[in-house]
Design a protein around this motif. Sequence first.
Motif, mmCIF file in Angstrom:
data_model
loop_
_atom_site.group_PDB
_atom_site.id
_atom_site.type_symbol
_atom_site.label_atom_id
_atom_site.label_comp_id
_atom_site.label_asym_id
_atom_site.label_seq_id
_atom_site.Cartn_x
_atom_site.Cartn_y
_atom_site.Cartn_z
ATOM 1 N N SER A 65 -25.618 -37.227 55.466
ATOM 2 C CA SER A 65 -26.190 -37.701 54.072
ATOM 3 C C SER A 65 -25.383 -36.897 53.082
ATOM 4 N N GLY A 66 -24.147 -37.080 52.785
ATOM 5 C CA GLY A 66 -23.163 -36.623 51.818
ATOM 6 C C GLY A 66 -22.780 -35.486 52.688
ATOM 7 N N SER A 67 -22.712 -34.154 52.277
ATOM 8 C CA SER A 67 -22.047 -33.245 53.099
ATOM 9 C C SER A 67 -23.551 -32.280 53.910
ATOM 10 N N ASP A 68 -24.432 -33.152 53.975
ATOM 11 C CA ASP A 68 -25.703 -32.537 55.079
ATOM 12 C C ASP A 68 -25.772 -33.375 56.114
ATOM 13 N N TYR A 69 -26.674 -32.903 57.225
ATOM 14 C CA TYR A 69 -27.400 -33.841 58.124
ATOM 15 C C TYR A 69 -28.466 -34.384 57.846
ATOM 16 N N LYS A 70 -28.912 -35.836 58.223
ATOM 17 C CA LYS A 70 -30.205 -36.246 58.225
ATOM 18 C C LYS A 70 -30.770 -36.561 59.723
ATOM 19 N N VAL A 71 -31.750 -35.989 59.799
ATOM 20 C CA VAL A 71 -32.082 -36.145 61.468
ATOM 21 C C VAL A 71 -33.364 -36.868 61.516
ATOM 22 N N GLN A 72 -33.292 -37.920 62.127
ATOM 23 C CA GLN A 72 -34.494 -38.772 62.601
ATOM 24 C C GLN A 72 -34.958 -38.363 64.049
ATOM 25 N N TYR A 73 -36.326 -37.962 63.939
ATOM 26 C CA TYR A 73 -36.772 -37.743 65.367
ATOM 27 C C TYR A 73 -38.351 -38.148 65.468
ATOM 28 N N ALA A 74 -38.721 -38.246 66.658
ATOM 29 C CA ALA A 74 -39.947 -38.618 67.117
ATOM 30 C C ALA A 74 -40.317 -38.302 68.554
ATOM 31 N N ASP A 75 -41.550 -38.424 68.963
ATOM 32 C CA ASP A 75 -41.932 -38.494 70.388
ATOM 33 C C ASP A 75 -41.449 -39.801 71.009
ATOM 34 N N ILE A 76 -40.992 -39.742 72.363
ATOM 35 C CA ILE A 76 -40.360 -40.882 72.891
ATOM 36 C C ILE A 76 -41.083 -42.040 72.939
ATOM 37 N N ALA A 77 -42.496 -42.054 73.045
ATOM 38 C CA ALA A 77 -43.125 -43.336 72.924
ATOM 39 C C ALA A 77 -43.666 -43.685 71.504
ATOM 40 N N SER A 78 -43.101 -42.878 70.565
ATOM 41 C CA SER A 78 -43.635 -43.384 69.144
ATOM 42 C C SER A 78 -42.782 -44.385 68.657
ATOM 43 N N THR A 79 -43.346 -45.366 68.018
ATOM 44 C CA THR A 79 -42.819 -46.662 67.117
ATOM 45 C C THR A 79 -42.445 -46.344 65.716
ATOM 46 N N THR A 80 -42.700 -45.051 65.296
ATOM 47 C CA THR A 80 -42.234 -44.410 64.118
ATOM 48 C C THR A 80 -41.738 -43.151 64.179
ATOM 49 N N HIS A 81 -40.957 -42.518 63.113
ATOM 50 C CA HIS A 81 -40.349 -41.498 63.123
ATOM 51 C C HIS A 81 -40.574 -40.361 61.841
ATOM 52 N N GLU A 82 -40.128 -39.457 61.885
ATOM 53 C CA GLU A 82 -39.937 -38.507 61.010
ATOM 54 C C GLU A 82 -38.421 -38.085 60.358
ATOM 55 N N GLU A 83 -38.265 -37.687 59.349
ATOM 56 C CA GLU A 83 -36.654 -37.257 59.068
ATOM 57 C C GLU A 83 -36.917 -35.748 58.067
ATOM 58 N N ILE A 84 -35.789 -35.166 58.457
ATOM 59 C CA ILE A 84 -35.621 -34.032 57.849
ATOM 60 C C ILE A 84 -33.785 -33.770 57.360
ATOM 61 N N VAL A 85 -33.834 -33.396 56.068
ATOM 62 C CA VAL A 85 -32.139 -33.012 55.995
ATOM 63 C C VAL A 85 -32.013 -31.722 56.172
ATOM 64 N N ILE A 86 -30.716 -31.577 56.721
ATOM 65 C CA ILE A 86 -30.433 -30.149 57.140
ATOM 66 C C ILE A 86 -28.988 -29.846 56.604
ATOM 67 N N SER A 87 -28.889 -28.890 55.715
ATOM 68 C CA SER A 87 -27.852 -28.611 54.828
ATOM 69 C C SER A 87 -26.846 -27.442 55.491
ATOM 70 N N LYS A 88 -25.518 -27.477 55.643
ATOM 71 C CA LYS A 88 -24.746 -26.795 55.934
ATOM 72 C C LYS A 88 -24.871 -25.253 55.172
#
Length: 471
Positions: free
Chosen positions: A293-316
């Motif tokens: 995400s530009g100069s940042d990381y965008k992380v999509q994550y979830a439990d393995i059985a989930s059909t939806t996910h959450e996101e968080i942006v991690i800045s360097k």
Amino acid sequence: MKKNFILILTFVFLAFTACNNDDNAPQSDVAVAFAEASYNLTSDATPVQIKFSKPAPVAGTITLDVTETAVAYTTDYTTTPAAASKKVVVSFPKDATSVEFTFNKIKNATATEVKNVVFTISGTSFGGQISSNKTIQLNFNEAASLGTALSPEVGGPLEPNQVYVDLSSGKMTSAVRNSWDLGFYSGADFRVVLNNSVKMAAKQLKSTNIDEVQVVDETMIIAQGTGFPEQVDDSAGDITKTAIAAVSSTDSDNKVYLLYLGNKPAAAAPVLGKEGAAGGDTRGWKKIRVLRSGSDYKVQYADIASTTHEEIVISKNSAYNFTFLSLIDKKVVNVEPQKNQWDINFTTFVNVIPNGATMVPYFYPDYVTNNLNGNAKAYQVLTSAFTYEAFTLANVDNTKFTADQRNIGSNWRSTSAPGPDGNPMTQFVLRTDRFFVIKDPAGNVYKLKFTGGAKADLERGHPTFQYAILK
């Protein structure tokens, strides 16, 4: 040796407060701030960066007020651009997302001196907002420690803690090793590392859809000699050889990964002489997909059985080697000190070792790594070549400072001793026929020898060592 360490600060604004010199000036929605309260100067020249919440709407300046403690300009320090009347004015172009000035340290503090300079953002030329994080204190380090004896608190045979040691100050910083899962590299590359200390593994899937249901893959579980080398990070510490591929700027190239989160420490202390660092319950499974995400990381994550996910942006944040994320707690967590403020780490560790004709992951307690990403290096010296007491700076062989974080590793101890019947038994054994040479990020060189690792009753997880600077 003169070194430049850029202090690039993560931009975290908890509250924005307008604070412009001209109360009638038009206010901008761009905020400026320092992110940390202080920084210990370990280099002759330290560029200090101020971040913008969004690109600057026009070219302009930021004015910094200067407050000194036991220092004098041109005698103890200077700045670029130069200060005048206890102010520094820093220029920036239109669309800038940061601006920096350089702090030039001329004299260190002595052992009894407290010397620092505080810079306060007092105004902007474009009516920008000044956040509550408007000051930074730069502390003059005293001369590097001559050496001492230390006892890192890893927590006994369960070893729940990772302990980071800065030899130049003698400071030790502890982090609960179950507190994080992924580390996001702050260097030029976009790389993600696993929490090696809890036996994590990552498997690349064919899909780019994080919302697809995944299933447990028990072949990923790392026991002693099981698992796959390609599913763990390079044990030597080469950042270009992570289990998770480099994060591409092309989203479609970034696959979903199945993560095994490893094991907790055992719930109860083990039999004396043994370790319980990884004998506990599983920490579970997750799926992730990492994008840019530009100069940042965008992380999509979830439990393995989930059909939806959450996101968080991690800045360097290039003041640090990594920014750390807990997938379980869903937040960024503090783990390592700043990258030039630690040298060795007492931890548990997954190494990759030969097993016949193949290589396999293997878990080690009582392990010590050096801060390879921060440019701290180490090598081993046998006492058959030099005694610890007689070893001097003239004896240092710089060719032995290799790019491997395992050069101390488990080499300082053994875990086998002859039993009463003559057969080997599990027991901590300190190796007294060797010591280690360590070069820290500032170029100081130390000799270090381990003096213990277990209590008198053989309970493991109690390392002790002594060290001395070489001059």
